[in-house]
Design an enzyme around this catalytic site. Sequence first.
Site, PDB file in Angstrom:
ATOM      1  CG  ASP A  24      -8.946  -0.161   9.524  1.00  0.00           C
ATOM      2  OD1 ASP A  24      -9.724   0.534  10.189  1.00  0.00           O
ATOM      3  OD2 ASP A  24      -9.327  -1.149   8.857  1.00  0.00           O
ATOM      4  NE  ARG A  26      -1.881  -2.803  -4.070  1.00  0.00           N
ATOM      5  CZ  ARG A  26      -2.048  -2.901  -2.750  1.00  0.00           C
ATOM      6  NH1 ARG A  26      -2.053  -1.817  -2.017  1.00  0.00           N
ATOM      7  NH2 ARG A  26      -2.183  -4.078  -2.168  1.00  0.00           N
ATOM      8  N   GLY A  68       0.771  -1.238   0.000  1.00  0.00           N
ATOM      9  CA  GLY A  68       0.000   0.000   0.000  1.00  0.00           C
ATOM     10  C   GLY A  68       0.797   1.280   0.000  1.00  0.00           C
ATOM     11  CG  ASP A  83      -5.346  -3.332  -1.847  1.00  0.00           C
ATOM     12  OD1 ASP A  83      -5.038  -2.853  -0.734  1.00  0.00           O
ATOM     13  OD2 ASP A  83      -5.613  -4.531  -2.003  1.00  0.00           O
ATOM     14  CD  GLU A 106       0.907   0.633   7.411  1.00  0.00           C
ATOM     15  OE1 GLU A 106       0.511   0.713   6.234  1.00  0.00           O
ATOM     16  OE2 GLU A 106       0.638  -0.309   8.157  1.00  0.00           O
ATOM     17  CG  ASP A 107      -1.620   1.718   2.939  1.00  0.00           C
ATOM     18  OD1 ASP A 107      -1.439   1.396   4.136  1.00  0.00           O
ATOM     19  OD2 ASP A 107      -2.137   0.945   2.107  1.00  0.00           O
TER      20      ASP A 107
HETATM   21  P1  IMP Z   1      -4.573  -2.302  10.398  1.00  0.00           P
HETATM   22  O1  IMP Z   1      -3.599  -3.347  10.856  1.00  0.00           O
HETATM   23  O2  IMP Z   1      -5.992  -2.711  10.645  1.00  0.00           O
HETATM   24  O3  IMP Z   1      -4.278  -0.920  10.949  1.00  0.00           O
HETATM   25  O4  IMP Z   1      -4.520  -2.274   8.834  1.00  0.00           O
HETATM   26  C1  IMP Z   1      -3.576  -1.625   8.127  1.00  0.00           C
HETATM   27  C2  IMP Z   1      -3.582  -2.079   6.686  1.00  0.00           C
HETATM   28  O5  IMP Z   1      -4.889  -2.452   6.228  1.00  0.00           O
HETATM   29  C3  IMP Z   1      -3.161  -0.933   5.829  1.00  0.00           C
HETATM   30  O6  IMP Z   1      -1.780  -0.905   5.648  1.00  0.00           O
HETATM   31  C4  IMP Z   1      -3.912  -1.197   4.544  1.00  0.00           C
HETATM   32  O7  IMP Z   1      -3.125  -2.002   3.693  1.00  0.00           O
HETATM   33  C5  IMP Z   1      -5.165  -1.954   4.960  1.00  0.00           C
HETATM   34  N1  IMP Z   1      -6.342  -1.042   5.020  1.00  0.00           N
HETATM   35  C6  IMP Z   1      -6.995  -0.584   6.113  1.00  0.00           C
HETATM   36  N2  IMP Z   1      -8.011   0.242   5.791  1.00  0.00           N
HETATM   37  C7  IMP Z   1      -8.005   0.315   4.446  1.00  0.00           C
HETATM   38  C8  IMP Z   1      -8.803   1.041   3.489  1.00  0.00           C
HETATM   39  O8  IMP Z   1      -9.732   1.813   3.814  1.00  0.00           O
HETATM   40  N3  IMP Z   1      -8.470   0.848   2.182  1.00  0.00           N
HETATM   41  C9  IMP Z   1      -7.448   0.046   1.770  1.00  0.00           C
HETATM   42  N4  IMP Z   1      -6.678  -0.638   2.619  1.00  0.00           N
HETATM   43  C10 IMP Z   1      -6.949  -0.508   3.953  1.00  0.00           C
HETATM   44 MG    MG Z   2      -3.745  -3.346   1.781  1.00  0.00          MG
END
Ligand code: IMP
Ligand code: MG
Length: 180
Positions: free
Chosen positions: A100, A162, A41, A156, A96-97
Site C-alpha cells: 500500500d 481473512r 496477511g 483483513d 506480502e499480501d
Molecule cells: P504498507 O506498509 O502501507 O505498504 O502496508 C502494507 C500492509 O498493510 C499490508 O501487508 C497489509 O497487511 C495492510 N494493508 C494495506 N492495504 C490493505 C487493504 O486494502 N486491505 C487489507 N490490508 C491492507
Molecule cells: Mg494487515
Amino acid sequence: MPEKKLILSKEDIARRVQELGATITRDYEDSNLLVVGVLNGAFIFMADLVREIKLDLQIDFVRVASYGMSTTSCGEVRFSKDVELDIKNRDILVVEDIVDTGQTLAALYNYLKERGAKSVRTCALIDKKERREVEATIEYVGFEVEEGFLVGYGLDCCEQYRQYGEVFHLKENKVPREGA
Ligand code: IMP
Ligand code: MG
C-alpha cells in the site's frame, strides 16, 4: 460480512499464483532460496505460492505491524516477530499480501539487507498504488489494483475476513474505524 464487491475470484487467484510460481521457479533455479512470508496477511497466499515453486526452498515468517486496528497506516513499522533462520548470504523472496504505502516493504528490505542477505526480492499478491509513499520495487506482482480497501484471501479488516477464498472490496462506509 458487510457490503462488498468481488475483485478477484478463486479462479483468477489460482491461475495467477500458478504463473507466479512458474516464473519464480525459473528465476531461482540455481539459488539457495528462503521464502519469508509477512504475517498475518500473507499466510494463505504464501501457502498456495510455495506449492507452485518447484525447487528446494526453506520457509520462514516475520510479523510486521504497521496498521493496528485501523485501515490507514501510521507510517511506523514494528517487527513483532523476527526471521528465525540464518539469512546471511541467502536469496530471500519476501511474500506480502498487499503493498500500500510501501513503508512495510521498504523497512523489511533494508532490515534483511543489513542482516546480510545476498539478495532480496518481493512477491506481492496485490500492488495497490493509490497511497504509495515510498518507492517500492516489487519484482513479482500478482494483481495491480488502483484503490479501495480489500479483504479476503488473507487480507483483513480488524483481523476479520481473512478466511475468504476470494478478494473483495469492502465498501468504505462499512469499514470499521479505530475505536468504533
Ligand atoms: P504498507 O506498509 O502501507 O505498504 O502496508 C502494507 C500492509 O498493510 C499490508 O501487508 C497489509 O497487511 C495492510 N494493508 C494495506 N492495504 C490493505 C487493504 O486494502 N486491505 C487489507 N490490508 C491492507
Ligand atoms: Mg494487515
